[in-house]
Design a protein around this motif. Structure first.
Motif, PDB file in Angstrom:
ATOM      1  N   TYR A   1      61.539 -25.827  43.119  1.00  0.00           N
ATOM      2  CA  TYR A   1      61.457 -25.081  44.391  1.00  0.00           C
ATOM      3  C   TYR A   1      61.147 -26.024  45.552  1.00  0.00           C
ATOM      4  O   TYR A   1      61.639 -25.839  46.669  1.00  0.00           O
ATOM      5  N   LEU A   2      60.348 -27.053  45.265  1.00  0.00           N
ATOM      6  CA  LEU A   2      59.850 -27.912  46.354  1.00  0.00           C
ATOM      7  C   LEU A   2      60.959 -28.600  47.155  1.00  0.00           C
ATOM      8  O   LEU A   2      60.817 -28.723  48.375  1.00  0.00           O
ATOM      9  N   PRO A   3      62.073 -29.040  46.551  1.00  0.00           N
ATOM     10  CA  PRO A   3      63.141 -29.608  47.387  1.00  0.00           C
ATOM     11  C   PRO A   3      63.707 -28.611  48.403  1.00  0.00           C
ATOM     12  O   PRO A   3      64.067 -29.013  49.524  1.00  0.00           O
ATOM     13  N   TYR A   4      63.765 -27.321  48.039  1.00  0.00           N
ATOM     14  CA  TYR A   4      64.204 -26.303  49.011  1.00  0.00           C
ATOM     15  C   TYR A   4      63.183 -26.196  50.146  1.00  0.00           C
ATOM     16  O   TYR A   4      63.522 -26.092  51.316  1.00  0.00           O
ATOM     17  N   LEU A   5      61.903 -26.206  49.755  1.00  0.00           N
ATOM     18  CA  LEU A   5      60.848 -26.132  50.776  1.00  0.00           C
ATOM     19  C   LEU A   5      60.932 -27.337  51.710  1.00  0.00           C
ATOM     20  O   LEU A   5      60.830 -27.192  52.940  1.00  0.00           O
ATOM     21  N   ASP A   6      61.134 -28.520  51.142  1.00  0.00           N
ATOM     22  CA  ASP A   6      61.205 -29.730  51.971  1.00  0.00           C
ATOM     23  C   ASP A   6      62.379 -29.661  52.952  1.00  0.00           C
ATOM     24  O   ASP A   6      62.271 -30.126  54.093  1.00  0.00           O
ATOM     25  N   GLN A   7      63.477 -29.054  52.500  1.00  0.00           N
ATOM     26  CA  GLN A   7      64.626 -28.879  53.392  1.00  0.00           C
ATOM     27  C   GLN A   7      64.248 -27.968  54.571  1.00  0.00           C
ATOM     28  O   GLN A   7      64.584 -28.243  55.723  1.00  0.00           O
ATOM     29  N   ALA A   8      63.519 -26.917  54.273  1.00  0.00           N
ATOM     30  CA  ALA A   8      63.045 -26.014  55.329  1.00  0.00           C
ATOM     31  C   ALA A   8      62.102 -26.740  56.276  1.00  0.00           C
ATOM     32  O   ALA A   8      62.193 -26.599  57.502  1.00  0.00           O
TER      33      ALA A   8
END
Ligand SMILES: [Zn+2]
Length: 344
Positions: A258-265
């Motif tokens: 999930y964290l790569p999606y969060l980092d993109q945000a």
């Protein structure tokens, strides 16, 4: 962190909830907020009561017709002798039907998107209190020079409510009302929605605007509420084009993935450089949540919070979903501990 809470949430105590073709025991119930507040008290947090901001902040987001509907429909529904004690639609306008009828059944269908937002005798009062909780937390952060944060323990939640539509347990869109209130004194604000469900109402409210950047991470809506929105191609329209970002995450994703999606945000939020950040904090992304959309652990919430705090922005956390009452207390305290740890 300043924490705002009103016991008036308990005035909204739904008895009906319809999904998968059948009535179920409601999940968006007073016990949720009680579990959250109990966890926060046990962790030693001080809690303050909200102030009353009057009608203008909600009128800045919702239409007059919709606000009148929410405030008066239960009384009119009861007076009309409708069979269910709570207001619940049995019809919605289809794609080729645009008239607002004067009859009650049509009116209820017009102002609701699904059958999960039953309106009881005091739903309006609870919703107003919930929006005042969000506004009080926002004013606190606005009043402090420099970077500070606050948490609004809102119930009922708000992010599925549009300008003139209730649905998904939501009536007044608390985070939209708070963001619009902050916009009176700030030039641009951003909303990051980490609830397991797409923040469809919030997206709809700000879809044509560039002064409120809306970002939502959520379980892929292909076969998950709210079904009809939350896809990556929805980027905003008109002045708002490019100012809405949806990051659908595959069902069941755990925190590491999930964290790569969060980092993109977070990268998108950094480049937008808002004056204030609002976080639609749904704890239903939890691995033990009955909605079973994502697999975030209790420790995972602390990591998510830490990364959001590292944006170093004045931040208002606004409670949205989260339905595993046994774990809500530890999940909210984990999130807040992660957030405060990164700020200090
Ligand atoms: Zn949710």
């Amino acid at each position: 962190m300043k924490i705002v809470y009103s016991p008036d949430h308990a005035l909204h105590d739904p008895k009906t909830y319809f999904k998968s073709g059948k009535f179920h025991v409601p999940q968006e119930v007073p016990g949720r907020a009680e579990a959250l507040v109990k966890g926060l008290k046990e962790a030693g947090h001080a809690i303050i009561a909200p102030d009353d901001f009057g009608p203008s902040p909600r009128a800045a987001v919702h239409t007059p017709g919709y606000l009148h509907f929410l405030e008066t429909i239960h009384e009119r529904w009861t007076a009309a002798g409708m069979e269910n004690a709570e207001v619940l639609p049995n019809i919605h306008p289809g794609r080729r039907m645009s008239s607002l009828p004067t009859g009650i059944v049509g009116e209820v269908g017009h102002y609701t998107i699904d059958m999960s937002a039953p309106i009881g005798p005091d739903t309006w009062k609870a919703s107003v209190a919930s929006s005042n909780v969000a506004l009080t937390a926002t004013r606190h952060v606005l009043e402090i020079d420099g970077v500070s944060s606050a948490y609004a323990l809102c119930r009922p939640p708000g992010h599925h409510a549009f300008q003139d539509i209730a649905g998904g347990f939501c009536f007044l869109n608390n985070i939209a009302i708070a963001a619009e209130y902050a916009r009176k004194s700030l030039s641009r604000v951003a909303i990051l929605d980490v609830d397991v469900h797409h923040g469809n109402g919030t997206q709809g409210i700000f879809y044509n605007r560039s002064d409120v950047f809306t970002v939502s991470l959520h379980a892929d809506p292909t076969d998950f509420y709210p079904f009809f929105s939350g896809y990556a191609h929805e980027r905003g329209e008109g002045d708002g084009e490019g100012y809405n970002l949806n990051l659908p995450v595959p069902r069941g994703t755990r925190v590491e993935a999930y964290l790569p999606y969060l980092d993109q945000a977070l990268t998108a939020l950094k480049s937008y450089a808002p004056d204030m950040l609002f976080v639609a904090l749904g704890l239903d992304a939890f691995e033990g949540d009955p909605f079973a959309g994502l697999g975030i652990s209790t420790e995972g919430f602390a990591e998510i919070a830490k990364r959001i705090a590292m944006l170093d922005l004045p931040t208002v956390l606004i409670q949205e979903g989260g339905y595993n009452q046994d774990c809500l207390g530890e999940n909210i305290t984990s999130f807040i501990a992660g957030f405060e740890g990164a700020m200090s």
